[in-house]
Design a protein around this motif. Sequence first.
Motif, PDB file in Angstrom:
ATOM      1  N   ALA A  57       0.833  -1.198   0.000  1.00 18.45           N
ATOM      2  CA  ALA A  57       0.000   0.000   0.000  1.00 18.45           C
ATOM      3  C   ALA A  57       0.870   1.251   0.000  1.00 18.45           C
ATOM      4  O   ALA A  57       0.583   2.238  -0.704  1.00 18.45           O
ATOM      5  CB  ALA A  57      -0.922  -0.008   1.227  1.00 18.45           C
ATOM      6  N   SER A  58       1.941   1.216   0.758  1.00  9.17           N
ATOM      7  CA  SER A  58       2.838   2.370   0.830  1.00  9.17           C
ATOM      8  C   SER A  58       3.521   2.611  -0.511  1.00  9.17           C
ATOM      9  O   SER A  58       3.682   3.767  -0.935  1.00  9.17           O
ATOM     10  CB  SER A  58       3.883   2.113   1.929  1.00  9.17           C
ATOM     11  N   VAL A  59       3.927   1.546  -1.180  1.00  8.59           N
ATOM     12  CA  VAL A  59       4.562   1.676  -2.490  1.00  8.59           C
ATOM     13  C   VAL A  59       3.609   2.332  -3.486  1.00  8.59           C
ATOM     14  O   VAL A  59       3.996   3.215  -4.266  1.00  8.59           O
ATOM     15  CB  VAL A  59       5.020   0.287  -2.985  1.00  8.59           C
ATOM     16  N   ILE A  60       2.354   1.922  -3.469  1.00  8.99           N
ATOM     17  CA  ILE A  60       1.366   2.508  -4.390  1.00  8.99           C
ATOM     18  C   ILE A  60       1.188   3.999  -4.110  1.00  8.99           C
ATOM     19  O   ILE A  60       1.172   4.834  -5.018  1.00  8.99           O
ATOM     20  CB  ILE A  60       0.023   1.759  -4.273  1.00  8.99           C
ATOM     21  N   GLY A  61       1.061   4.343  -2.840  1.00 10.47           N
ATOM     22  CA  GLY A  61       0.906   5.760  -2.489  1.00 10.47           C
ATOM     23  C   GLY A  61       2.103   6.583  -2.907  1.00 10.47           C
ATOM     24  O   GLY A  61       1.955   7.697  -3.432  1.00 10.47           O
ATOM     25  N   ALA A  62       3.298   6.030  -2.711  1.00 10.95           N
ATOM     26  CA  ALA A  62       4.514   6.751  -3.091  1.00 10.95           C
ATOM     27  C   ALA A  62       4.575   6.963  -4.597  1.00 10.95           C
ATOM     28  O   ALA A  62       4.984   8.032  -5.073  1.00 10.95           O
ATOM     29  CB  ALA A  62       5.743   5.981  -2.613  1.00 10.95           C
ATOM     30  N   THR A  71       9.276  -2.736  -3.600  1.00 10.18           N
ATOM     31  CA  THR A  71       9.311  -3.548  -2.404  1.00 10.18           C
ATOM     32  C   THR A  71       9.879  -4.916  -2.775  1.00 10.18           C
ATOM     33  O   THR A  71       9.978  -5.241  -3.966  1.00 10.18           O
ATOM     34  CB  THR A  71       7.927  -3.689  -1.757  1.00 10.18           C
ATOM     35  N   ALA A  72      10.273  -5.684  -1.778  1.00 10.67           N
ATOM     36  CA  ALA A  72      10.795  -7.027  -2.036  1.00 10.67           C
ATOM     37  C   ALA A  72      10.290  -7.974  -0.959  1.00 10.67           C
ATOM     38  O   ALA A  72      10.118  -7.594   0.199  1.00 10.67           O
ATOM     39  CB  ALA A  72      12.327  -7.013  -2.063  1.00 10.67           C
ATOM     40  N   THR A  73      10.062  -9.223  -1.364  1.00 14.95           N
ATOM     41  CA  THR A  73       9.498 -10.192  -0.439  1.00 14.95           C
ATOM     42  C   THR A  73       9.800 -11.605  -0.940  1.00 14.95           C
ATOM     43  O   THR A  73      10.577 -11.798  -1.866  1.00 14.95           O
ATOM     44  CB  THR A  73       7.979  -9.956  -0.297  1.00 14.95           C
ATOM     45  N   SER A  74       9.154 -12.586  -0.319  1.00 12.37           N
ATOM     46  CA  SER A  74       9.183 -13.954  -0.807  1.00 12.37           C
ATOM     47  C   SER A  74       7.735 -14.460  -0.896  1.00 12.37           C
ATOM     48  O   SER A  74       6.802 -13.704  -0.614  1.00 12.37           O
ATOM     49  CB  SER A  74      10.030 -14.828   0.115  1.00 12.37           C
ATOM     50  N   GLY A  75       7.547 -15.718  -1.251  1.00 13.18           N
ATOM     51  CA  GLY A  75       6.215 -16.228  -1.552  1.00 13.18           C
ATOM     52  C   GLY A  75       5.137 -15.905  -0.541  1.00 13.18           C
ATOM     53  O   GLY A  75       4.058 -15.407  -0.907  1.00 13.18           O
ATOM     54  N   PRO A  76       5.352 -16.180   0.761  1.00 14.99           N
ATOM     55  CA  PRO A  76       4.291 -15.861   1.736  1.00 14.99           C
ATOM     56  C   PRO A  76       3.967 -14.376   1.776  1.00 14.99           C
ATOM     57  O   PRO A  76       2.801 -13.989   1.951  1.00 14.99           O
ATOM     58  CB  PRO A  76       4.903 -16.327   3.063  1.00 14.99           C
ATOM     59  N   GLY A  77       4.985 -13.529   1.586  1.00 14.14           N
ATOM     60  CA  GLY A  77       4.746 -12.090   1.571  1.00 14.14           C
ATOM     61  C   GLY A  77       4.009 -11.658   0.318  1.00 14.14           C
ATOM     62  O   GLY A  77       3.150 -10.769   0.360  1.00 14.14           O
ATOM     63  N   LEU A  78       4.352 -12.294  -0.829  1.00 10.50           N
ATOM     64  CA  LEU A  78       3.641 -11.957  -2.058  1.00 10.50           C
ATOM     65  C   LEU A  78       2.161 -12.283  -1.925  1.00 10.50           C
ATOM     66  O   LEU A  78       1.307 -11.546  -2.421  1.00 10.50           O
ATOM     67  CB  LEU A  78       4.246 -12.718  -3.239  1.00 10.50           C
ATOM     68  N   LEU A  80       0.371 -11.983   0.673  1.00 11.86           N
ATOM     69  CA  LEU A  80      -0.263 -10.883   1.402  1.00 11.86           C
ATOM     70  C   LEU A  80      -0.363  -9.621   0.550  1.00 11.86           C
ATOM     71  O   LEU A  80      -1.268  -8.818   0.722  1.00 11.86           O
ATOM     72  CB  LEU A  80       0.534 -10.589   2.676  1.00 11.86           C
ATOM     73  N   MET A  81       0.568  -9.439  -0.362  1.00 13.55           N
ATOM     74  CA  MET A  81       0.584  -8.217  -1.177  1.00 13.55           C
ATOM     75  C   MET A  81      -0.428  -8.223  -2.302  1.00 13.55           C
ATOM     76  O   MET A  81      -0.725  -7.175  -2.881  1.00 13.55           O
ATOM     77  CB  MET A  81       1.984  -8.030  -1.790  1.00 13.55           C
ATOM     78  N   LEU A  82      -0.945  -9.390  -2.649  1.00 13.49           N
ATOM     79  CA  LEU A  82      -1.665  -9.503  -3.912  1.00 13.49           C
ATOM     80  C   LEU A  82      -2.956  -8.693  -3.982  1.00 13.49           C
ATOM     81  O   LEU A  82      -3.342  -8.240  -5.056  1.00 13.49           O
ATOM     82  CB  LEU A  82      -1.923 -10.977  -4.224  1.00 13.49           C
ATOM     83  N   GLU A  83      -3.622  -8.480  -2.868  1.00 12.19           N
ATOM     84  CA  GLU A  83      -4.818  -7.638  -2.947  1.00 12.19           C
ATOM     85  C   GLU A  83      -4.437  -6.228  -3.398  1.00 12.19           C
ATOM     86  O   GLU A  83      -5.091  -5.629  -4.263  1.00 12.19           O
ATOM     87  CB  GLU A  83      -5.540  -7.575  -1.601  1.00 12.19           C
ATOM     88  N   ASN A  84      -3.352  -5.713  -2.833  1.00 13.47           N
ATOM     89  CA  ASN A  84      -2.925  -4.367  -3.219  1.00 13.47           C
ATOM     90  C   ASN A  84      -2.255  -4.350  -4.590  1.00 13.47           C
ATOM     91  O   ASN A  84      -2.271  -3.313  -5.272  1.00 13.47           O
ATOM     92  CB  ASN A  84      -1.980  -3.794  -2.160  1.00 13.47           C
ATOM     93  N   ILE A  85      -1.659  -5.466  -5.012  1.00  2.97           N
ATOM     94  CA  ILE A  85      -1.142  -5.525  -6.381  1.00  2.97           C
ATOM     95  C   ILE A  85      -2.314  -5.427  -7.366  1.00  2.97           C
ATOM     96  O   ILE A  85      -2.218  -4.778  -8.401  1.00  2.97           O
ATOM     97  CB  ILE A  85      -0.317  -6.809  -6.601  1.00  2.97           C
ATOM     98  N   GLY A  86      -3.435  -6.064  -7.029  1.00  5.15           N
ATOM     99  CA  GLY A  86      -4.630  -5.904  -7.851  1.00  5.15           C
ATOM    100  C   GLY A  86      -5.069  -4.451  -7.912  1.00  5.15           C
ATOM    101  O   GLY A  86      -5.480  -3.944  -8.971  1.00  5.15           O
ATOM    102  N   TYR A  87      -4.977  -3.754  -6.794  1.00  9.04           N
ATOM    103  CA  TYR A  87      -5.312  -2.317  -6.772  1.00  9.04           C
ATOM    104  C   TYR A  87      -4.349  -1.535  -7.668  1.00  9.04           C
ATOM    105  O   TYR A  87      -4.757  -0.630  -8.401  1.00  9.04           O
ATOM    106  CB  TYR A  87      -5.247  -1.805  -5.326  1.00  9.04           C
ATOM    107  N   ALA A  88      -3.052  -1.908  -7.613  1.00 15.81           N
ATOM    108  CA  ALA A  88      -2.070  -1.235  -8.472  1.00 15.81           C
ATOM    109  C   ALA A  88      -2.362  -1.498  -9.942  1.00 15.81           C
ATOM    110  O   ALA A  88      -2.144  -0.624 -10.791  1.00 15.81           O
ATOM    111  CB  ALA A  88      -0.661  -1.712  -8.123  1.00 15.81           C
ATOM    112  N   LEU A  89      -2.873  -2.697 -10.259  1.00 15.63           N
ATOM    113  CA  LEU A  89      -3.192  -3.018 -11.645  1.00 15.63           C
ATOM    114  C   LEU A  89      -4.319  -2.161 -12.178  1.00 15.63           C
ATOM    115  O   LEU A  89      -4.233  -1.609 -13.275  1.00 15.63           O
ATOM    116  CB  LEU A  89      -3.549  -4.502 -11.753  1.00 15.63           C
ATOM    117  N   ILE A  90      -5.392  -2.014 -11.412  1.00 20.08           N
ATOM    118  CA  ILE A  90      -6.540  -1.262 -11.932  1.00 20.08           C
ATOM    119  C   ILE A  90      -6.296   0.242 -11.881  1.00 20.08           C
ATOM    120  O   ILE A  90      -6.861   0.994 -12.672  1.00 20.08           O
ATOM    121  CB  ILE A  90      -7.840  -1.633 -11.183  1.00 20.08           C
ATOM    122  N   THR A  91      -5.418   0.684 -10.969  1.00 19.67           N
ATOM    123  CA  THR A  91      -5.091   2.113 -10.924  1.00 19.67           C
ATOM    124  C   THR A  91      -3.873   2.440 -11.781  1.00 19.67           C
ATOM    125  O   THR A  91      -3.411   3.580 -11.787  1.00 19.67           O
ATOM    126  CB  THR A  91      -4.821   2.560  -9.474  1.00 19.67           C
TER     127      THR A  91
END
Length: 362
Positions: A57-62, A71-78, A80-91
């Motif tokens: 969410a912070s990355v999108i706002g920035a 941002t960087a992560t691994s599978g379990p973190g990805l 968690l990020m996917l809902e906001n990645i979907g938001y980044a896709l539509i925005t």
Amino acid sequence: MQGDEACAEGAIAAGCNYYAGYPITPASEIMEHICRRFADLEGRVFIQMEDEIGSMASVIGAAWAGAKAMTATSGPGLSLMLENIGYALITETPCVVVDVQRAGPSTGQATRPAQGDVMQARWGAHGDYEIIVLAPWSVSEMYTETIRAFNLAERFRVPVILLSDEAVGHLRENFAVPPLTRVYHREKEVGSPPFGSSEVPPMPAFGEGARLLVTGSTHDEWGYRRTSDAHAQASLVERLVSKVRNHLDEVTAVERYLCNGELDVLLVSFGFTARSALGAAREAREAGRRVGLLRLRTLWPFPEDEVRQTAAGARYVLVAEMNRGQVLREVQRVAPNAVGYHKTDGEVITSDEILVAMGNLG
């Protein structure tokens, strides 16, 4: 240099000036390196968030404030990020997400390599969209493909995932830092619709004079919600997909090794496993077999034309990957005779194992 550190240096070279993340093995070294390096660079912001959801969410706002964000992560973190990645896709928010894969599912094996996030990276968010996923295989490419990820994100206003794996992220190799030839910056134009009128609309930032409406709901070209408007929904989704698929020549990248002439076996692979596949191809050549390697630098959009054309000249197609056949299914869409060699025990696939698998083909 370590692969994760090279990724951080590539981000800096690409102009990344905002990093938000949460530590997770085997990606933590990216965060740690950027934290140290940003402290000595002017105008760069580092923040450790409370979790991966907040990080994305912070990355999108920035990004909407004008930053080149990552941002960087691994599978379990990805996951968690996917809902906001979907938001980044539509925005249509340009940003880079690095996934240094580890064995799963769930928290799995934190320090062991795997390549099981291929489909999660492509289809983890709901709805129809196109996303770009790159797969480096060396420390050098952790640097150069991170730059390419930023350039593609800025060019197409889309999240780009750099899909590495533990073996590449923790690999140490010497490499010559290449001269930086091109860093792409997003187009900005105050007064034009930020979500329409062109394939990839200009994207002014908050604070630069434009009145911006940014929503995850269906919207028109000015950002106004149009959640019951069939035309707005259809045209938005069509553009989210076509703005990438109409430019595959700029996005997809493969490398062919020893693929001259007709082949007994075509190996298809990506990431660290492709290194073992190349070793196996070279050994097989020395033994008199006609074996070549097609390495996928871009996983999504899937380079199906390149796979189809290269596979057409091979008697057998063998896909080697550290999962249960996620890329194999894509290869079989264009080369139905393809078979797979899979491994999911938290160990890398070796050249010897691929040679044995080729021996079983006939």
